[in-house]
Write an enzyme that holds these catalytic residues in place. Structure first.
Site, short mmCIF file in Angstrom:
data_model
loop_
_atom_site.label_atom_id
_atom_site.label_comp_id
_atom_site.label_asym_id
_atom_site.label_seq_id
_atom_site.Cartn_x
_atom_site.Cartn_y
_atom_site.Cartn_z
N ARG A 1 13.04 2.09 7.48
CA ARG A 1 14.42 2.52 7.30
C ARG A 1 14.95 2.08 5.93
O ARG A 1 15.72 2.81 5.29
CB ARG A 1 15.31 2.01 8.44
CG ARG A 1 15.09 2.83 9.71
CD ARG A 1 15.83 2.34 10.94
NE ARG A 1 15.42 3.19 12.07
CZ ARG A 1 16.24 3.95 12.79
NH1 ARG A 1 17.53 3.95 12.56
NH2 ARG A 1 15.78 4.71 13.76
N ARG B 1 21.70 -5.93 13.73
CA ARG B 1 21.85 -5.00 14.88
C ARG B 1 20.74 -5.25 15.91
O ARG B 1 20.96 -5.08 17.11
CB ARG B 1 21.81 -3.55 14.38
CG ARG B 1 22.17 -2.55 15.45
CD ARG B 1 22.39 -1.15 14.89
NE ARG B 1 21.13 -0.55 14.44
CZ ARG B 1 21.05 0.63 13.84
NH1 ARG B 1 22.15 1.32 13.59
NH2 ARG B 1 19.88 1.12 13.47
N ARG C 1 17.53 3.38 22.76
CA ARG C 1 17.75 1.93 22.65
C ARG C 1 18.38 1.44 23.95
O ARG C 1 18.82 2.26 24.77
CB ARG C 1 18.72 1.64 21.49
CG ARG C 1 18.11 1.96 20.14
CD ARG C 1 19.12 1.74 19.02
NE ARG C 1 18.58 2.20 17.76
CZ ARG C 1 19.30 2.77 16.79
NH1 ARG C 1 20.61 2.95 16.94
NH2 ARG C 1 18.74 3.15 15.68
#
Ligand code: ADP
Ligand code: 5GP
Length: 403
Positions: free
Chosen positions: A279, A268, A175
């Site tokens: 997820r 996020r 990320r």
């Protein structure tokens, strides 16, 4: 396979039940385990820089070069070998640095037996011996977005000298702010699969379509630094660690609700919509599995962050209540003299040191107590305990623990 070297026949006479030095070469030892003789030591090949292992079958006279897992010890100017529990050979190297003097060659442990099927040859595994023990690692699991990373960074910020993070390997891409070697070891699937086959991982799992895993080294480097290791792994990984010899404390982090979990994951902003959906689907199963009896020692609900963090510190005895555990700096070992010779009585290995490399060494006999050995391949062999006995002193005064 190969032929026995010339020195072999005349040197391998007599009782080899506990391992002994091959006098003719000085650099090699032969240890008998059932029908096999493990010849450990350098070869005539000058370019070899690590200690080699060969196996001779007594009944057939065949030589086998085994597949060697783990980090091989560097060659030293001699070593002694002693068989422990019929499943590992302890090597005490001469002229070595403190963290390089005791090694264990596993020949028939659970780890070795588990990996025997993966290779066509015999398998053996090296594990470095380390003095003293460490505190149990902490395994933290929970669905993606629940706040595991946030809680762990709070802990590491407040107690930097006490905790260390186990840096996992993953095949997912980094990320924005993630650094290789800090947040993860970002790697390729084929490389990771090879390392898994070579027994370098304590656990691994396919999570949200990528491979994640904890290498033995990731946990051991934290312990070597005298810190308590924190693992952030999924529930499958926690299950694998539970089934492994690694003793740990298992904590599951729950969201206050599924809606809140979804909100955090979106806020996020690190995953695509498709990845978020994946997820969230996986989170349902993880929340169910988190309740499996006997898997987690503690379950914490991360509703208000401050409250959850306080509860985490409480269960780790970091809130000022009893049981505060400050990290123990690892005690130093000594450098063994070159011409050490060893023998074994029950769980104690006696080492005679004839060369004065440390103060008073010429008068000392060292005892290596192996009754509380822990761990082993693919990690370190911990729990070694050394004592020095001064044969010229009376009674208990003659015994002192080395530190
Ligand atoms: P995980 O490591 O479990 O995937 P993170 O630590 O990355 O989760 O947290 C996911 C998001 O939720 C982050 O943006 C974080 O700041 C936020 N967060 C964590 N705990 C809380 C909390 N108790 N309340 C609200 N937001 C939180
Ligand atoms: P992320 O991609 O959000 O960093 O992590 C996704 C999931 O993988 C999280 O649940 C995290 O706990 C898990 N994970 C991270 N490292 C490991 C690991 O080494 N082993 C296993 N089994 N899971 C891991």
């Amino acid at each position: 396979m190969g032929e026995a070297p010339a020195f072999f026949e005349e040197d391998l006479q007599g009782d080899f039940s506990d391992g002994f030095d091959l006098k003719s070469k000085g650099l090699e030892t032969a240890t008998v385990v059932g029908d096999k003789i493990y010849v450990i030591g350098g070869t005539d090949d000058e370019s070899t820089s690590t200690i080699d292992v060969r196996i001779l079958y007594k009944s057939t006279g065949e030589w086998v070069i085994p597949t060697v897992l783990g980090t091989k010890p560097k060659l030293s100017k001699g070593h002694s070998a002693v068989l422990l529990n019929e499943d590992r050979i302890l090597i005490v190297k001469g002229d070595s640095t403190p963290d390089d003097c005791v090694w264990s060659l596993e020949v028939d442990t659970k780890f070795v037996r588990e990996h025997n099927n993966n290779f066509e040859t015999e398998v053996v595994a090296w594990s470095r011996g380390v003095k003293g023990d460490v505190e149990k690692p902490i395994v933290i699991s929970g669905p993606s977005g629940v706040g595991k990373g946030t809680l762990i960074s709070e802990l590491m910020k407040e107690f930097p000298s006490m905790f260390g993070f186990s840096v996992s390997h993953t095949t997912r891409g980094p990320r924005d702010k993630e650094k290789d070697g800090v947040h993860y070891h970002f790697t390729e699937r084929s490389l990771m699969e090879k390392d898994i086959k070579d027994g370098k991982f304590l656990e691994f799992a396919s999570v949200h379509g990528n491979l994640y895993g904890t290498s033995a080294e990731a946990v051991e480097v934290v312990a070597d630094a005298g810190k308590r290791c924190i693992l952030d792994i999924d529930v499958q990984g926690a299950r694998s660690v539970r089934a492994s010899p690694l003793e740990a404390v298992f904590i599951f982090i729950c969201p206050p609700s599924f809606e809140e979990l979804e909100k955090r994951l979106r806020a996020r902003g690190t995953e695509t919509e498709e990845q978020i959906q994946k997820r969230l689907r996986n989170a349902k199963a993880e929340l169910e599995q988190g309740q499996s009896p006997g898997l987690f020692d503690h379950i914490l609900v991360n509703d208000d962050l401050d409250t959850c963090y306080k509860n985490l510190k409480k269960l780790l005895c970091l809130d000022g209540s009893s049981g505060i555990t400050t990290p123990k700096s690892l005690p130093k070992m000594f450098v063994l003299p070159l011409d050490n010779s060893i023998s074994k009585i029950d769980q104690k290995i006696l080492m005679n040191c004839g060369t004065a490399k440390i103060e008073k060494a010429s008068q000392l006999m060292f005892v290596l107590d192996v009754s509380s050995l822990k761990g082993g391949a693919p990690g370190r062999t911990r729990g070694l305990n050394f004592y020095a006995i001064d044969p010229f002193a009376d009674g208990l005064n003659g015994i002192r623990q080395l530190s």
